[in-house]
Design a protein around this motif. Structure first.
Motif, PDB file in Angstrom:
ATOM      1  N   ALA A 249      57.321  50.422  47.748  1.00  0.00           N
ATOM      2  CA  ALA A 249      56.909  51.170  48.934  1.00  0.00           C
ATOM      3  C   ALA A 249      56.749  50.258  50.140  1.00  0.00           C
ATOM      4  N   ALA A 250      56.154  49.080  49.920  1.00  0.00           N
ATOM      5  CA  ALA A 250      55.949  48.141  51.028  1.00  0.00           C
ATOM      6  C   ALA A 250      57.261  47.597  51.568  1.00  0.00           C
ATOM      7  N   SER A 251      58.302  47.556  50.721  1.00  0.00           N
ATOM      8  CA  SER A 251      59.583  46.995  51.152  1.00  0.00           C
ATOM      9  C   SER A 251      60.368  47.925  52.065  1.00  0.00           C
ATOM     10  N   VAL A 252      59.973  49.206  52.140  1.00  0.00           N
ATOM     11  CA  VAL A 252      60.736  50.162  52.942  1.00  0.00           C
ATOM     12  C   VAL A 252      60.766  49.743  54.403  1.00  0.00           C
ATOM     13  N   ASP A 253      59.590  49.493  54.973  1.00  0.00           N
ATOM     14  CA  ASP A 253      59.536  49.070  56.374  1.00  0.00           C
ATOM     15  C   ASP A 253      60.013  47.634  56.543  1.00  0.00           C
ATOM     16  N   TYR A 254      59.637  46.762  55.601  1.00  0.00           N
ATOM     17  CA  TYR A 254      59.974  45.345  55.731  1.00  0.00           C
ATOM     18  C   TYR A 254      61.490  45.125  55.706  1.00  0.00           C
ATOM     19  N   LEU A 255      62.183  45.850  54.833  1.00  0.00           N
ATOM     20  CA  LEU A 255      63.633  45.695  54.698  1.00  0.00           C
ATOM     21  C   LEU A 255      64.413  46.783  55.421  1.00  0.00           C
ATOM     22  N   ASP A 256      63.684  47.653  56.142  1.00  0.00           N
ATOM     23  CA  ASP A 256      64.320  48.744  56.893  1.00  0.00           C
ATOM     24  C   ASP A 256      65.159  49.626  55.972  1.00  0.00           C
ATOM     25  N   LEU A 257      64.565  50.016  54.842  1.00  0.00           N
ATOM     26  CA  LEU A 257      65.250  50.887  53.905  1.00  0.00           C
ATOM     27  C   LEU A 257      65.047  52.347  54.308  1.00  0.00           C
ATOM     28  N   GLN A 258      65.882  53.237  53.754  1.00  0.00           N
ATOM     29  CA  GLN A 258      65.733  54.646  54.058  1.00  0.00           C
ATOM     30  C   GLN A 258      64.453  55.200  53.413  1.00  0.00           C
ATOM     31  N   LYS A 259      63.883  56.227  54.030  1.00  0.00           N
ATOM     32  CA  LYS A 259      62.546  56.693  53.671  1.00  0.00           C
ATOM     33  C   LYS A 259      62.457  57.263  52.255  1.00  0.00           C
ATOM     34  N   GLU A 260      63.594  57.740  51.699  1.00  0.00           N
ATOM     35  CA  GLU A 260      63.506  58.297  50.350  1.00  0.00           C
ATOM     36  C   GLU A 260      63.152  57.247  49.301  1.00  0.00           C
ATOM     37  N   VAL A 261      63.252  55.942  49.643  1.00  0.00           N
ATOM     38  CA  VAL A 261      62.865  54.889  48.709  1.00  0.00           C
ATOM     39  C   VAL A 261      61.360  54.944  48.436  1.00  0.00           C
ATOM     40  N   TYR A 262      60.597  55.523  49.372  1.00  0.00           N
ATOM     41  CA  TYR A 262      59.166  55.725  49.118  1.00  0.00           C
ATOM     42  C   TYR A 262      58.948  56.511  47.823  1.00  0.00           C
ATOM     43  N   LEU A 263      59.814  57.477  47.575  1.00  0.00           N
ATOM     44  CA  LEU A 263      59.673  58.295  46.374  1.00  0.00           C
ATOM     45  C   LEU A 263      59.803  57.446  45.121  1.00  0.00           C
TER      46      LEU A 263
END
Length: 497
Positions: A249-263
């Motif tokens: 979850a923390a890597s989503v913003d840090y690596l600019d991943l798409q939001k569905e990775v939160y799931l």
């Protein structure tokens, strides 16, 4: 005491319901991307919308497996109550899906549809084991796979057939065309009637008969053993799952991943928390709660099941990549249009239905004729390896074929792989799982079908947007690669002598 031997009529009746269930899955797999894009979804958003399907499978299958092992409703039996409930809900979802006026409605109905199909499908896997003696397991799963293939052919081809018969394939208002609407309504009726055939034509063995068939085998192991084993565990492993979820979850913003990775991160953390609760309940002496039983059985899976699960993980990753992306791949690379409102795109969508019908038709033939013949000579494990490699070759051929008609050749390899994936792992497992827990183990084994689908749905969009924007054909390269990895994972599996 041994179960009576089933004749071909018995094998037919036991698995015919799967014909209808697979019509539902085929309509979903071949048309949902088309429906989503028609209702305004972008290509990059498709994986996130598809995440509903595997998520419902992940939640539903172990629970239904656990419950069906413990159900007996008189004349309706053990597994058949779930066949009926799932069929009613799935038929309603199929009827309503093409009436969707907006994207959210279609996404919610996909969630309900997939949950309903899983409610019916999961007990069907255990039903074969319940009804057949060990020397008929291979034949039982082959017949089931054949019905899966035939049902998928019917479901996949029906929009194309309606177009051929003159039904409008492009809606005047840019909405869902009549070919898709009528196909879903036909599928709703076919699914319900096929499942009802199995319910009416079969009679399950009652609990006393099942205990007599099990005798003094491993099925007689006390039910509390799973809870006692779970009670001896510490919380370290569960905490690692929670930590892994937090890192993702923390890597989503840090690596600019798409939001569905939160799931994905949320699911990892949720499993860790569920494990903690299950261990706490087990340590407290609670021996009847579902959560502890499921977590305990998951952690205590037989060794052969763990090894097969790894191969399932990779092979189903490839399949889900194909189901999500084949329509846009064919439309863009073979019909020259990525616009869902165009006639060319809708023509591509119908041709994808035919391609899916081809691979399912090949699977039906291979399950009954090719795979048993090869397995008798080289064994089930080597047969499965060969089948997976055929699938990898099929995906790779998308890069060398230029004529959309010739994509039929790619589907032959994919069809052989599909037949093997549906039959060989279950044939290998069927005689090695305790009958008393067949439902829960089949449900847990199917977790390794839905987890890779969730992974694909949450990270594939990020990968494609970063490396290959607007080039969905490269998803087929990923599919070929992971199918090869699945074949390599099968090298660890050893058959009984």
């Amino acid at each position: 005491m041994e179960k009576p031997r089933q004749n071909w009529a018995g094998l037919f009746n036991i698995s015919f319901g799967f014909f209808g269930i697979q019509i539902g899955f085929a309509l979903q797999n071949a048309n949902m991307s088309r429906i989503f894009q028609t209702l305004g979804s972008s290509l990059d958003d498709l994986p996130a919308l598809w995440v509903a399907a595997p998520l419902t499978g992940l939640l539903v299958q172990p629970v239904i497996g656990f419950m069906s092992d413990r159900t007996w409703l008189g004349k309706l039996g053990r597994r058949r109550p779930y066949f009926l409930a799932g069929a009613v809900l799935a038929a309603l979802s199929l009827f309503l899906m093409p009436l969707s006026d907006f994207l959210l409605m279609a996404a919610i109905l996909l969630w309900v549809l997939d949950a309903s199909l899983n409610i019916s499908m999961e007990p069907f896997r255990a039903f074969v084991g319940d009804m057949l003696r060990k020397d008929q397991h291979t034949a039982g799963y082959a017949v089931q796979t054949a019905f899966i293939g035939v049902g998928a052919v019917v479901g996949s081809a029906f929009p194309w057939l309606l177009d051929y018969w003159g039904v409008s394939n492009v809606a005047a208002d840019g909405g869902i065309p009549d070919t898709v609407r009528y196909s879903f309504w036909f599928g709703a009726a076919a699914l319900f009637l096929a499942v009802m055939w199995t319910i009416v034509s079969t009679r399950e063995y009652d609990p006393e008969q099942m205990r007599a068939f099990a005798g003094d085998s491993e099925d007689a192991v006390p039910t509390g053993q799973t809870i006692r084993a779970l009670a001896t565990r510490n919380y370290n492993g569960a905490m690692m799952w929670v930590l892994a979820g937090a890192i993702v979850a923390a890597s989503v913003d840090y690596l600019d991943l798409q939001k569905e990775v939160y799931l994905l991160g949320a699911l990892l953390a949720a499993y860790g928390l569920a494990s903690m609760l299950a261990i706490r309940l087990a340590k407290g002496g609670s021996s009847s709660n579902m959560l502890s039983q499921i977590v305990g059985d998951f952690s205590g899976m037989p060794d052969i099941m763990k090894k097969l699960a790894l191969a399932q993980f990779f092979s189903w990753s490839a399949l889900f990549i194909m189901w999500i992306n084949t329509t846009p791949v064919v439309a863009i690379n073979f019909y020259g249009s990525g616009d869902p409102s165009s006639a060319a795109y809708q023509e591509a969508g119908n041709w994808v239905g035919i391609l899916f019908a081809v691979y399912n038709g090949v699977a039906a033939i291979a399950a009954l004729l090719l795979l048993p013949f090869v397995a008798r000579r080289i064994g089930k494990v080597k047969t499965h390896i060969l089948g997976l490699l055929c699938g990898a070759a099929g995906y790779a051929s998308f890069f060398v074929i230029t004529d959309p008609q010739m994509l039929v050749l790619a589907e032959i390899g994919i069809g052989i792989a599909w037949a093997s994936i549906l039959a060989m792992p279950y044939a290998i497992l069927a005689s090695n799982l305790p009958q008393r827990k067949l439902g829960i183990y089949m449900g847990l084994f199917n977790v390794f079908i839905v987890v890779p689908q969730l992974l694909v749905a949450t990270v594939m969009g990020t990968i494609m947007a970063f490396f290959f924007p607007e080039q969905p054909i490269y998803t087929m390269a990923f599919a070929a690669l992971v199918m090869v990895i699945a074949a390599l994972a099968m090298l660890r599996v050893r058959e009984e002598s």
